[in-house]
Design a protein around this motif. Structure first.
Motif, mmCIF file in Angstrom:
data_model
loop_
_atom_site.group_PDB
_atom_site.id
_atom_site.type_symbol
_atom_site.label_atom_id
_atom_site.label_comp_id
_atom_site.label_asym_id
_atom_site.label_seq_id
_atom_site.Cartn_x
_atom_site.Cartn_y
_atom_site.Cartn_z
ATOM 1 N N ASP A 171 6.055 -4.078 2.898
ATOM 2 C CA ASP A 171 5.417 -4.362 4.186
ATOM 3 C C ASP A 171 5.853 -3.334 5.236
ATOM 4 O OD1 ASP A 171 3.768 -5.675 5.889
ATOM 5 O OD2 ASP A 171 4.959 -7.511 6.047
ATOM 6 N N VAL A 172 5.289 -3.428 6.441
ATOM 7 C CA VAL A 172 5.584 -2.503 7.535
ATOM 8 C C VAL A 172 7.069 -2.520 7.897
ATOM 9 C CG1 VAL A 172 5.002 -1.889 9.910
ATOM 10 C CG2 VAL A 172 3.282 -2.920 8.455
ATOM 11 N N ASP A 173 7.673 -3.707 7.917
ATOM 12 C CA ASP A 173 9.075 -3.824 8.319
ATOM 13 C C ASP A 173 10.047 -3.510 7.180
ATOM 14 O OD1 ASP A 173 8.600 -6.010 6.766
ATOM 15 O OD2 ASP A 173 9.087 -7.519 8.294
ATOM 16 N N LEU A 191 -4.003 -1.692 9.054
ATOM 17 C CA LEU A 191 -3.167 -0.564 8.653
ATOM 18 C C LEU A 191 -3.672 -0.004 7.320
ATOM 19 C CD1 LEU A 191 0.316 -2.098 9.516
ATOM 20 C CD2 LEU A 191 -0.837 -0.285 10.765
ATOM 21 N N ASP A 192 -2.976 1.036 6.808
ATOM 22 C CA ASP A 192 -3.361 1.679 5.558
ATOM 23 C C ASP A 192 -2.375 1.331 4.451
ATOM 24 O OD1 ASP A 192 -5.520 3.262 6.727
ATOM 25 O OD2 ASP A 192 -3.920 4.377 7.727
ATOM 26 N N ILE A 221 2.597 -0.459 3.238
ATOM 27 C CA ILE A 221 1.604 -0.709 4.282
ATOM 28 C C ILE A 221 2.115 -0.034 5.553
ATOM 29 C CG2 ILE A 221 0.497 -2.470 5.698
ATOM 30 C CD1 ILE A 221 0.740 -4.356 3.266
ATOM 31 N N MET A 222 1.345 0.930 6.064
ATOM 32 C CA MET A 222 1.769 1.680 7.254
ATOM 33 C C MET A 222 0.558 2.264 7.960
ATOM 34 S SD MET A 222 3.106 5.355 5.808
ATOM 35 C CE MET A 222 4.151 4.903 4.466
ATOM 36 N N LYS A 276 -0.313 7.884 12.048
ATOM 37 C CA LYS A 276 0.951 8.022 12.774
ATOM 38 C C LYS A 276 2.011 8.668 11.886
ATOM 39 C CE LYS A 276 4.227 5.204 15.410
ATOM 40 N NZ LYS A 276 4.577 3.853 15.804
ATOM 41 N N TYR A 277 2.030 8.296 10.612
ATOM 42 C CA TYR A 277 2.987 8.859 9.652
ATOM 43 C C TYR A 277 2.770 10.365 9.508
ATOM 44 C CZ TYR A 277 4.955 9.984 5.072
ATOM 45 O OH TYR A 277 5.629 10.577 4.040
#
Length: 174
Positions: free
Chosen positions: A23-25, A46-47, A62-63, A67-68
């Motif tokens: 996950d994102v976190d 998100l992607d 998942i991010m 932005k990355y």
């Protein structure tokens, strides 16, 4: 929204049956099908990005891919800004060079070495000068001692055809 990528597979490009999802976190969501993971990513707007394709099962995260990529480009630009490009400057001498000409060329070489560049010293032999390569060696040694304060001889004088070359590398700044 699909952002094309040449090094990482994202969203619809991921065709594996089962993938491990992070996950994102940074918490693990477990192993699930690529379609389910994509639905989870789309629900969060998100992607889904494959970060470890060689693992079994492949690991996806998942991010926000845009932005990355932006932050990665920023890091690369910063790293490129901090590296020093060393260029090679060439100085040409002749066998019967006068003292003032020699000193001028030595001063130019010292300036190049102060800037952190390498200096390639070339001495061309013309006509019958080839009969006296030892004189060329003495001129090269004299040049090396003149520049010894700012640089050291990296490659000793070597006769190649009708020219003698030597490399001088700048001493590290203190």
């Amino acid at each position: 929204m699909v952002i094309s990528s040449n090094e990482m597979q994202i969203n619809e490009e991921i065709r594996d049956k089962e993938i491990r999802v992070i996950d994102v976190d940074g918490s693990q969501l477990g192993i699930m099908s690529a379609k389910d993971a994509q639905k989870v990513a789309y629900s969060k707007d998100l992607d889904l990005v494959k970060i470890a394709p060689q693992a079994t099962p492949p690991v996806c995260r998942i991010m926000d891919y845009g932005k990355y990529r932006f932050e990665q480009a920023k890091r690369e630009k910063e790293a490129k800004k901090n590296q020093k490009v060393i260029s090679i400057k060439e100085i040409r001498l002749s066998l019967n060079i006068d003292t003032n000409d020699f000193n001028t060329k030595a001063n130019h070489a010292k300036e190049f070495l102060k800037d952190g560049d390498k200096v390639k010293v070339t001495l061309k032999f013309r006509g019958r000068e080839m009969a006296h390569p030892e004189m060329g060696g003495t001129i090269m040694e004299r040049f090396a001692t003149a520049c010894s304060e700012f640089g050291s001889v990296d490659k000793a004088p070597k006769l190649e055809g009708r020219s003698m070359t030597m490399m001088i590398t700048a001493k590290p700044a203190k």
